[in-house]
Each structure stands twice: as C-alpha cells, then as structure tokens.
Scaffold this motif. Structure first.
Motif, PDB file in Angstrom:
ATOM      1  N   UNK A  37       6.521 -57.356 -38.669  1.00 22.09           N
ATOM      2  CA  UNK A  37       7.252 -56.106 -38.539  1.00 22.09           C
ATOM      3  C   UNK A  37       8.576 -56.312 -37.850  1.00 22.09           C
ATOM      4  N   UNK A  38       9.274 -55.220 -37.659  1.00 22.39           N
ATOM      5  CA  UNK A  38      10.549 -55.234 -36.953  1.00 22.39           C
ATOM      6  C   UNK A  38      10.565 -54.034 -36.021  1.00 22.39           C
ATOM      7  N   UNK A  39      11.362 -54.141 -34.984  1.00 23.73           N
ATOM      8  CA  UNK A  39      11.417 -53.058 -33.992  1.00 23.73           C
ATOM      9  C   UNK A  39      12.761 -53.053 -33.306  1.00 23.73           C
ATOM     10  N   UNK A  40      13.102 -51.880 -32.791  1.00 28.24           N
ATOM     11  CA  UNK A  40      14.328 -51.676 -32.027  1.00 28.24           C
ATOM     12  C   UNK A  40      13.950 -50.855 -30.805  1.00 28.24           C
ATOM     13  N   UNK A  41      14.304 -51.334 -29.626  1.00 30.32           N
ATOM     14  CA  UNK A  41      13.933 -50.660 -28.382  1.00 30.32           C
ATOM     15  C   UNK A  41      15.186 -50.450 -27.530  1.00 30.32           C
ATOM     16  N   UNK A  42      15.427 -49.199 -27.133  1.00 32.29           N
ATOM     17  CA  UNK A  42      16.589 -48.860 -26.309  1.00 32.29           C
ATOM     18  C   UNK A  42      16.116 -48.127 -25.044  1.00 32.29           C
ATOM     19  N   UNK A  43      16.809 -48.404 -23.931  1.00 33.80           N
ATOM     20  CA  UNK A  43      16.511 -47.698 -22.680  1.00 33.80           C
ATOM     21  C   UNK A  43      17.828 -47.186 -22.109  1.00 33.80           C
ATOM     22  N   UNK A  44      17.898 -45.863 -21.956  1.00 30.65           N
ATOM     23  CA  UNK A  44      19.145 -45.221 -21.506  1.00 30.65           C
ATOM     24  C   UNK A  44      19.002 -44.790 -20.048  1.00 30.65           C
ATOM     25  N   UNK A  45      19.996 -45.184 -19.250  1.00 30.31           N
ATOM     26  CA  UNK A  45      20.026 -44.831 -17.833  1.00 30.31           C
ATOM     27  C   UNK A  45      21.038 -43.701 -17.651  1.00 30.31           C
ATOM     28  N   UNK A  46      20.595 -42.482 -17.343  1.00 31.04           N
ATOM     29  CA  UNK A  46      21.548 -41.365 -17.216  1.00 31.04           C
ATOM     30  C   UNK A  46      22.453 -41.497 -15.998  1.00 31.04           C
ATOM     31  N   UNK A  47      22.033 -42.277 -14.997  1.00 30.50           N
ATOM     32  CA  UNK A  47      22.874 -42.432 -13.820  1.00 30.50           C
ATOM     33  C   UNK A  47      24.107 -43.250 -14.098  1.00 30.50           C
ATOM     34  N   UNK A  48      23.993 -44.256 -14.943  1.00 34.29           N
ATOM     35  CA  UNK A  48      25.124 -45.148 -15.246  1.00 34.29           C
ATOM     36  C   UNK A  48      25.660 -44.967 -16.657  1.00 34.29           C
ATOM     37  N   UNK A  49      24.965 -44.164 -17.468  1.00 35.32           N
ATOM     38  CA  UNK A  49      25.310 -43.962 -18.894  1.00 35.32           C
ATOM     39  C   UNK A  49      25.226 -45.260 -19.686  1.00 35.32           C
ATOM     40  N   UNK A  50      24.459 -46.243 -19.190  1.00 33.02           N
ATOM     41  CA  UNK A  50      24.301 -47.507 -19.899  1.00 33.02           C
ATOM     42  C   UNK A  50      23.064 -47.468 -20.796  1.00 33.02           C
ATOM     43  N   UNK A  51      23.244 -47.985 -22.017  1.00 31.09           N
ATOM     44  CA  UNK A  51      22.139 -48.132 -22.970  1.00 31.09           C
ATOM     45  C   UNK A  51      21.824 -49.621 -23.086  1.00 31.09           C
ATOM     46  N   UNK A  52      20.642 -50.025 -22.639  1.00 28.20           N
ATOM     47  CA  UNK A  52      20.173 -51.404 -22.803  1.00 28.20           C
ATOM     48  C   UNK A  52      19.271 -51.455 -24.033  1.00 28.20           C
ATOM     49  N   UNK A  53      19.448 -52.495 -24.843  1.00 28.71           N
ATOM     50  CA  UNK A  53      18.650 -52.506 -26.075  1.00 28.71           C
ATOM     51  C   UNK A  53      18.370 -53.927 -26.539  1.00 28.71           C
TER      52      UNK A  53
END
Length: 476
Positions: free
Chosen positions: A350-366
């Motif tokens: 399979x394939x997957x995409x995972x993102x985590x958004x930090x509202x304090x810094x507005x950074x999206x880690x993925x």
C-alpha cells in the motif's frame, strides 16, 4: 412404428428426398457453426463458471444437432428409392466431436399387442436395453422391473393413460442395464385402436437421451455455481462497504481543527467510488485532533478489493491513529506502519501520506510511503510539495522514511488524495485538470467548496477505481 391395426387413421404423406436432403444440409451447417463456438469457448479460463456454462450449452446443442442429423439420415435411407440397407449419410461432424464413432441418442421401437400378448422389439431397442438379440422382449408387466424404483410410478401412469384413456405417451425414465449402467430413455407412443375403437395394442419409440441429460445437468450445475458465486460476490461487496463506512471518520461536511490556536484548519473530505461501483477498495482518509493540540491528516490505500482490502485498511488505520495519538512523528510513524504490514497475518502492499499540523507554529510536518505528495495551492496557483524519501508500505524490510516541513498561511489550500483520483480516470481528468482548479480554490471560502469543485471534475470522469480526497484550508 404404428401397427397395421392402426387402420382408422390416414397414412402420413412421406417427405420427398430433396426436402430431407435440404434439411440434412441445413442441420450440418448449423452444427458446424455451433461447434466453432464450442471450440472458442474451450479457450477461456476453466475456472470461470460463466465460460464453463457457455461451453456446456454449446456441447448440449452439438449433441442435439448430431442426433437430428442421424435421424434425418435414417429417414432418407428409408424413403422409397433410398439406400435402406446402407449406413446413413456422413454427418460431416468435426473429427474431434464427442462420441463421433458411437453417436448417442440411439432410437428403438416396440409394440405390445394386447390381443395376442405378443411383444415386438426392434434390434436397436435390444441394444439400448443391453439385452441379447433373440431373447424374449420385456412385456409391459416386466418392463418396470428394469427401471429405477423412483421412476416406476411414472411408467405405470404413462402406460395406464395410454391403454385405458387412449392418451399418447411422452415421458422419461431411467433403466438399469444388465451391465450395471444406468440410462435415461425418452418414450413416446400411442394406442392402436381396432375397428370398434378399442385399444388393440400399443406402440412406442424409445430414445437413449443419457448424454443429453448429462449435458443438461452439467449446464444446471454451472448455472447454480454461477448464481452461488454471484451471491457470494454481492454479500462480500455489502460486507466490505459496511466495514468501510464503519472505519472511516464519522464526520461529514466540514470539520474545524484544532478548536484552539492561532491558525486553524477547515477540513473536508470525500470518497469517489468507481463508475461501476462493483469493487470496494482499501482507500482511506482521516483527520483528528491529537492530545497535544496538533492535527493529524492522512490518506492512503492498500492493494486489492473487497473484504480482505477493507479489513487490512481497518487494521492499518487503527495502528496509524494509535501511533499518532502516542506522539510519534510522521516519518517514524511510516516506518512502524511498514513493520505492521510486514508482520501481519495478511501481508499487503500500500501507500500512505501522513501530515501533522502544529497550530502554534503553523508548520505542517509530513512523510509519505510511495504516495503522491500533497498539493499546496496559494494565491491562485498550485503545485506538489518536494517529496521526502519513502517507499510503498510492505515492499522493503527495514525501510527508512524521511520527513519534511512546510509553513501554511491563511488562505492556503492543501489537497491530499489517493492514487485513484487521477490514475483511475479515463476521460481527460488528469493531473493538469487538478492543478487547473487553483483559481477556483482561491475563490473558495471553505474546504467544502473546494471538495465540490474536485467532485465536479473527477467524480463523473469514468472512474476505473475508487479514490479518496481530503482538503484542508488554513484560516486566520
């Protein structure tokens, strides 16, 4: 054939040789056409119940036409001026036709005289019953003794109706020959009346239809097998669809996460089924608020369809949620997810995409595992984010996964989708059509409006496979 006692009925007019010859030629041509279809059917997959049924129907039709050709040949040979002593004309059957040397459907005749108790059988009938020529033919009283017990009442009813009520006979029963072989016979006949209208004798024609009935039973079995397979397929489709609906997020419409923070995400998602709707795949989408206030966004899919794919998807999505709640970052999470698939009882790719958004810094880690990168739309244009390292899930032991970051600004639109969104379309809705939605995304006020634009372009594009899409719009 009718007895001479059957004198109160006019003799039938015999057909001419030319008419019978024409019928024989037409039968042979039709037989050749059906046999060609039968040979083509053999080339298909033996495990396909529909193809087996088609082949059995063709073989049954070939048998019928072989029998018709044989009997027309006998009719022609028995006409005045015909070669009554010679064999029937060549049938023209294909060399590989079944039973070409000893064609099934032998026909014999019999007459039972009620006035003299005489019984007359043709030579063919002795052969059908497996009895030696010259032996005493079976009387009407003895005939039931060679039938299967469950078929004896039918023969008794036929004979009684013929002798007592003067009704024609037409029915099938099974006999057991002296060699132990069971044969199915079709018996047709009529009473023969004397000058006073009373039944004087009974004549009958008996035909061995064993091969035809075996072919018919094969067709019925294949038909039942097909219906059973279709029932199983419908049941599995329903179970897979119900499992999918149970596992995917319960929210519909728009979702705003997190509830607190300088920049929040307006989120909407949609599942686009295939055009046929016949297969339920292992694609997913998900969004949830994590205990530390950050937001998880994920899409992905597993190979295959039906219950196996949806059950594996449920396992993977459950593991992904659990690791995200535990605070594991996207890159490390992808590595653990790969190990989950490799060690499961039902290995899958399979394939997957995972993102985590930090509202304090507005950074999206993925991070990604063999999956299309997120698309970022900003100020009326869009493009894919640079892709960190990653291979498909379940494809490489001990694989490592990179992680990247991007800052989101108010009005940015992030689009996550599974591979089937673009690859599964056949009527021009390709990657360019997805990027061309940038102006519409810029005018959209909510993530739900962006999803509607995606569905307009990709939802009715002749989809070959289902797909999931998730849109996150950064707000002030």
């Amino acid at each position: 054939m009718p007895s001479p006692l059957f004198a109160d009925r006019p003799a039938p007019r015999l057909p001419a040789h030319d008419a019978v010859d024409a019928l024989i030629q037409r039968t042979r041509r039709l037989r050749g056409d059906v046999d060609a279809v039968r040979r083509d059917a053999v080339l298909f997959d033996e495990d396909d119940p529909q193809r087996r049924r088609q082949r059995a129907l063709c073989e049954l039709a070939v048998h019928h036409l072989d029998h018709l050709d044989e009997n027309l040949g006998r009719l022609r040979a028995g006409l005045p001026g015909g070669d009554a002593g010679g064999p029937p004309p060549e049938t023209g059957a294909a060399p590989d036709a079944p039973d070409a040397c000893s064609p099934p459907g032998r026909v014999g005749s019999a007459e039972w005289n009620l006035l003299t108790d005489e019984c007359t059988w043709s030579d063919e009938l002795y052969e059908i019953f497996g009895r030696p020529l010259g032996s005493a033919p079976l009387s009407l009283d003895d005939l039931p003794s060679v039938l299967l017990p469950e078929d004896q009442p039918l023969l008794t009813s036929m004979v009684t109706g013929c002798l007592v009520d003067g009704r024609p006979m037409d029915g099938e029963f099974r006999i057991v020959r002296p060699d132990g072989r069971t044969c199915t016979l079709r018996m047709t006949g009529e009473p023969v009346l004397d000058a006073e209208g009373c039944t004087a004798s009974m004549w009958a024609v008996l035909r061995d239809v064993s091969e035809l009935r075996r072919g018919g039973r094969a067709v019925d079995r294949d038909g039942a097998s097909t219906r059973h397979a279709e029932h199983i397929e419908r049941t599995e489709h329903r179970l897979a669809a119900e499992l999918r609906e149970t596992v995917l997020p319960p929210w519909r419409g728009s979702l705003r996460l997190p509830r607190q923070g300088r920049v929040g995400l307006d989120i909407a998602a949609h599942h686009l089924p295939s055009e046929s709707g016949g297969h339920v795949g292992g694609d997913w989408y998900d969004a949830m608020e994590l205990p530390d206030g950050r937001t998880l966004l994920t899409v992905g899919g597993l190979t295959g369809h039906g219950v196996p794919a949806t059950s594996a998807m449920a396992m993977v999505l459950g593991a992904l949620r659990g690791m995200a709640v535990a605070g594991i970052g996207p890159g490390t999470l992808m590595g653990h997810l790969d190990q989950v698939l490799e060690t499961s009882l039902q290995p899958a790719l399979g394939s997957a995409l995972c993102c985590r958004f930090d509202p304090g810094t507005s950074l999206l880690s993925w991070a990604q595992a063999g999956h299309p990168a997120p698309l970022l739309f900003r100020n009326g244009s869009g493009g894919a984010l640079p892709t960190p390292d990653g291979v498909p899930l379940g494809s490489s032991p001990s694989a490592s996964y990179g992680q990247d970051e991007v800052r989101l600004f108010p009005g940015d639109v992030l689009v996550l989708h599974t591979e089937g969104l673009v690859r599964g379309c056949v009527r021009g809705a390709g990657p360019e059509a997805l990027l061309a939605l940038a102006p519409r995304f810029a005018r959209a006020r909510t993530a739900q409006e962006c999803v509607r634009s995606l569905v307009e372009v990709f939802g009715g594009a002749g989809r070959l496979d289902d797909a999931c899409v998730l849109v996150a719009r950064a707000g002030a």
